[in-house]
Design an enzyme around this catalytic site. Structure first.
Site: not given
Length: 301
Positions: A174, A225, A295
């Site tokens: 990520r 998320s 995130e």
């Protein structure tokens, strides 16, 4: 600020909106106003915007389709550039795909699957733009953007435009160099896919979509998320084992369906969400000794 607005309008960079509520541009439906919001209609509009931002020494921020963002209740200072219609070009040549940074990721994955191109099936349920996906190395179902990207065209802070190769993007979980080391805007991405069996690819896509629909609360405003998975654990599992499923502060609630999602039940503020995030972090650290890292991108004043 008024002089900057006038010059942006005169330069015909695209739509120029003053004190525009950003809740309209995020999937969480949360966010105060941007001092100036630009929706550019072409690359030249972005370049000119950055020239003027530099001239007036103004802060600037880029957003895509707002699917992984939590914007402050106080909004964002300076100029916000929203990528979209002006960067939605698409060129497919055999298994090579060139696509604008504003192109919707779900739309792209669906279109390419129907053409029998494999490699983007994991993105069938990821809302957001191609540019945002490249920026954060978006992924799901044990795959991510780094597996298919060959290069990306970046407009850097100083106004220069250059291609970054896969290796230069510095991908990890990520993460890419665009987040910290080399801030810039993804104007275009080139993906290398594989020619496959159309029926199988479409079947995998549908399976991924069904899984998301059954396990994630996309019927409510949310930002995807909230936390990264702290290897070897899964963030959602830890949150649920801590007994936090369904916990609510103000209008923000930890989803009953998936622990790693915070939903806006109606009228939630960014502060409500931030308070939940802080509660989750402290609870998980106290119960399991695990540090949780977000995130979702938290931006604004």
């Amino acid at each position: 600020m008024e002089q900057l607005v006038n010059e942006l309008i005169e330069a015909n960079v695209g739509r120029v909106l003053v004190d525009e509520p950003l809740a309209r541009y995020t999937t969480m439906k949360i966010g105060g106003p941007a001092d100036i919001l630009i929706v550019p209609k072409h690359v030249a509009g972005i370049e000119k915007t950055l020239q003027l931002v530099k001239k007036y020494k103004t802060k600037w921020t880029v957003i895509g389709r707002g699917s992984n963002l939590l914007v402050s209740d106080l909004g964002i200072e300076g100029v916000v550039i929203r990528l979209g219609e002006g960067l939605d070009h698409l060129e497919v040549e055999k298994h090579r795909v060139r696509v604008g940074g504003g192109y919707p990721l779900i739309k792209l994955s669906t279109l390419l699957s129907r053409q029998g191109l494999a490699g983007l099936e994991f993105a069938s349920g990821i809302p957001g733009s191609v540019g945002g996906a490249v920026y954060m190395n978006a992924g799901a179902h044990k795959s991510d953007i780094s597996n298919i990207l060959s290069k990306a065209l970046i407009l850097f802070e100083d106004g220069t435009i250059d291609w970054l190769t896969h290796g230069e993007m510095g991908f990890s979980y990520r993460t890419s160099v665009l987040q910290t080391k080399r801030p810039g805007i993804v104007l275009e991405a080139e993906f290398q896919l594989q020619i496959g069996e159309r029926e199988r690819i479409v079947s995998v896509m549908q399976k991924n979509k069904d899984y998301r629909r059954e396990t994630q609360p996309w019927n409510h405003p949310c930002a995807g998320s909230v936390f990264r998975n702290p290897t070897p654990y899964f963030a959602g599992d830890l949150i649920e084992k801590a007994g936090l499923r369904g916990y609510q502060i103000g209008g923000a609630q930890i989803s009953e369906m998936h622990g790693n999602f915070i939903i806006n039940t109606g009228g939630a503020s960014a502060q409500d969400v931030l308070s939940l995030i802080a509660l989750i972090k402290q609870t998980i650290k106290d119960k399991f000794g695990v540090e949780m890292h977000t995130e979702v991108e938290i931006i604004g004043r």
